[in-house]
Motif scaffolding. Structure first.
Motif, short mmCIF file in Angstrom:
data_model
loop_
_atom_site.label_atom_id
_atom_site.label_comp_id
_atom_site.label_asym_id
_atom_site.label_seq_id
_atom_site.Cartn_x
_atom_site.Cartn_y
_atom_site.Cartn_z
N SER A 138 1.40 -6.33 4.65
CA SER A 138 2.63 -6.38 3.85
C SER A 138 2.46 -7.07 2.50
O SER A 138 3.40 -7.59 1.93
CB SER A 138 3.76 -7.06 4.64
OG SER A 138 4.03 -6.34 5.81
N LYS A 139 1.26 -7.06 1.95
CA LYS A 139 1.00 -7.66 0.64
C LYS A 139 1.54 -6.79 -0.48
O LYS A 139 2.08 -7.28 -1.46
CB LYS A 139 -0.49 -7.89 0.44
CG LYS A 139 -1.07 -8.98 1.30
CD LYS A 139 -2.54 -9.14 1.03
CE LYS A 139 -3.15 -10.22 1.90
NZ LYS A 139 -4.57 -10.38 1.64
N ILE A 140 1.38 -5.49 -0.35
CA ILE A 140 1.77 -4.57 -1.42
C ILE A 140 3.29 -4.47 -1.51
O ILE A 140 3.86 -4.58 -2.59
CB ILE A 140 1.14 -3.19 -1.20
CG1 ILE A 140 -0.39 -3.32 -1.28
CG2 ILE A 140 1.65 -2.19 -2.22
CD1 ILE A 140 -1.14 -2.12 -0.78
N ALA A 141 3.95 -4.27 -0.38
CA ALA A 141 5.40 -4.13 -0.38
C ALA A 141 6.09 -5.37 -0.94
O ALA A 141 7.12 -5.27 -1.60
CB ALA A 141 5.90 -3.83 1.03
N ALA A 142 5.53 -6.53 -0.71
CA ALA A 142 6.12 -7.77 -1.21
C ALA A 142 5.99 -7.89 -2.72
O ALA A 142 6.84 -8.49 -3.38
CB ALA A 142 5.47 -8.97 -0.53
N ALA A 143 4.95 -7.31 -3.30
CA ALA A 143 4.68 -7.48 -4.72
C ALA A 143 5.10 -6.28 -5.58
O ALA A 143 5.20 -6.41 -6.79
CB ALA A 143 3.19 -7.74 -4.93
N HIS A 144 5.35 -5.13 -4.97
CA HIS A 144 5.65 -3.91 -5.74
C HIS A 144 6.86 -3.20 -5.18
O HIS A 144 6.91 -2.90 -3.99
CB HIS A 144 4.44 -2.96 -5.73
CG HIS A 144 3.20 -3.58 -6.28
ND1 HIS A 144 2.95 -3.64 -7.62
CD2 HIS A 144 2.17 -4.19 -5.67
CE1 HIS A 144 1.80 -4.26 -7.82
NE2 HIS A 144 1.31 -4.60 -6.65
N ARG A 145 7.79 -2.89 -6.05
CA ARG A 145 8.97 -2.14 -5.65
C ARG A 145 8.60 -0.67 -5.52
O ARG A 145 7.84 -0.15 -6.34
CB ARG A 145 10.05 -2.31 -6.71
CG ARG A 145 11.34 -1.66 -6.33
CD ARG A 145 12.42 -2.02 -7.32
NE ARG A 145 13.65 -1.42 -6.89
CZ ARG A 145 14.44 -0.74 -7.69
NH1 ARG A 145 14.16 -0.62 -8.97
NH2 ARG A 145 15.53 -0.21 -7.23
N ASP A 146 9.11 0.00 -4.51
CA ASP A 146 8.87 1.44 -4.32
C ASP A 146 7.38 1.77 -4.27
O ASP A 146 6.90 2.62 -5.02
CB ASP A 146 9.57 2.20 -5.45
CG ASP A 146 9.88 3.64 -5.09
OD1 ASP A 146 10.03 3.94 -3.89
OD2 ASP A 146 9.99 4.46 -6.02
N PRO A 147 6.61 1.10 -3.39
CA PRO A 147 5.15 1.33 -3.36
C PRO A 147 4.78 2.67 -2.73
O PRO A 147 5.04 2.91 -1.57
CB PRO A 147 4.65 0.17 -2.50
CG PRO A 147 5.78 -0.12 -1.57
CD PRO A 147 7.04 0.16 -2.37
N TYR A 148 4.20 3.52 -3.54
CA TYR A 148 3.79 4.81 -2.99
C TYR A 148 2.35 5.13 -3.35
O TYR A 148 1.78 4.61 -4.29
CB TYR A 148 4.72 5.94 -3.47
CG TYR A 148 4.63 6.27 -4.93
CD1 TYR A 148 3.75 7.25 -5.38
CD2 TYR A 148 5.42 5.62 -5.87
CE1 TYR A 148 3.65 7.56 -6.72
CE2 TYR A 148 5.34 5.94 -7.21
CZ TYR A 148 4.45 6.90 -7.64
OH TYR A 148 4.35 7.21 -8.96
N LEU A 149 1.78 5.99 -2.51
CA LEU A 149 0.43 6.51 -2.69
C LEU A 149 0.57 7.97 -3.11
O LEU A 149 1.65 8.54 -3.03
CB LEU A 149 -0.33 6.46 -1.37
CG LEU A 149 -0.45 5.08 -0.72
CD1 LEU A 149 -0.77 5.23 0.74
CD2 LEU A 149 -1.50 4.29 -1.42
N ARG A 150 -0.54 8.56 -3.52
CA ARG A 150 -0.57 9.98 -3.83
C ARG A 150 -1.64 10.63 -2.97
O ARG A 150 -2.73 10.09 -2.83
CB ARG A 150 -0.86 10.21 -5.31
CG ARG A 150 0.23 9.66 -6.21
CD ARG A 150 0.03 10.01 -7.65
NE ARG A 150 -0.02 11.43 -7.93
CZ ARG A 150 1.02 12.26 -7.90
NH1 ARG A 150 2.20 11.80 -7.59
NH2 ARG A 150 0.88 13.54 -8.17
N VAL A 151 -1.33 11.79 -2.41
CA VAL A 151 -2.32 12.59 -1.69
C VAL A 151 -2.57 13.79 -2.60
O VAL A 151 -1.68 14.59 -2.85
CB VAL A 151 -1.82 13.03 -0.30
CG1 VAL A 151 -2.88 13.88 0.40
CG2 VAL A 151 -1.45 11.82 0.54
N VAL A 152 -3.82 13.86 -3.10
CA VAL A 152 -4.15 14.82 -4.15
C VAL A 152 -5.33 15.69 -3.73
O VAL A 152 -6.37 15.18 -3.30
CB VAL A 152 -4.52 14.06 -5.46
CG1 VAL A 152 -4.83 15.03 -6.58
CG2 VAL A 152 -3.41 13.10 -5.85
N PRO A 153 -5.20 17.02 -3.85
CA PRO A 153 -6.35 17.89 -3.55
C PRO A 153 -7.42 17.78 -4.63
O PRO A 153 -7.11 17.62 -5.80
CB PRO A 153 -5.74 19.29 -3.53
CG PRO A 153 -4.49 19.20 -4.32
CD PRO A 153 -4.02 17.78 -4.24
#
Length: 164
Positions: A138-153
């Motif tokens: 839970s380090k990322i969620a605490a420091a970044h609002r709306d944390p998302y990744l990208r799945v890219v071909p």
């Protein structure tokens, strides 16, 4: 509410293996989110590189194009916290796909943001896989609002046989 509980239960099965350089697989993810992207900008980003946004903790179906592998990318700004991301990729039959990582993380700029490839995987072409990722500590969620990744071909370029 029940769907949210299923998503949480499905993603909680992700691997907690802390080693970054080894492949990671985990239990089957059983639910997929059908929530569309929330902004026009996000949809434009998805169309531009063929990738899909996935929030940490979300599970989403991702199409697998022919002649491509898929990269799971995170913002480079997340720094060392990227090492705590755990993902599960499951094919349509429920089989876990092997996730590969390397010590040298490839970075690429897209939409004004620098992205780092965290995992790479391949699956049967012209099919769908279910992808779910979580922030184990839970380090990322605490420091970044709306944390998302990208799945890219990423296109696979065939290796030509040596010429004689």
């Amino acid at each position: 509410m029940a769907i949210a509980a299923l998503v949480v239960a499905a993603v909680s099965g992700c691997s907690d293996d802390p080693s970054e350089g080894s492949a990671a697989t985990s239990t089957t993810v059983g639910a997929a989110s059908s929530a569309p992207a929330t902004t026009a900008g996000a949809r434009d980003d998805e169309a531009a590189d063929g990738g899909l946004r996935i929030l940490l903790g979300e599970v989403k179906k991702v199409p697998v194009p022919a002649d491509a592998v898929l990269d799971i990318r995170a913002p480079a700004a997340w720094g060392q916290a990227v090492g705590g991301i755990r993902c599960t990729v499951t094919d349509s039959s429920g089989r876990n796909e092997d996730l590969r990582s390397s010590d040298a993380k490839k970075t690429e700029t897209f939409g004004g943001t620098e992205w780092v490839t965290v995992w790479t995987f391949s699956s049967a072409p012209n099919s769908d896989v279910t992808v779910g990722c979580r922030d184990a500590e839970s380090k990322i969620a605490a420091a970044h609002r709306d944390p998302y990744l990208r799945v890219v071909p990423r296109e696979i370029v065939p290796i030509a046989p040596p010429q004689r």
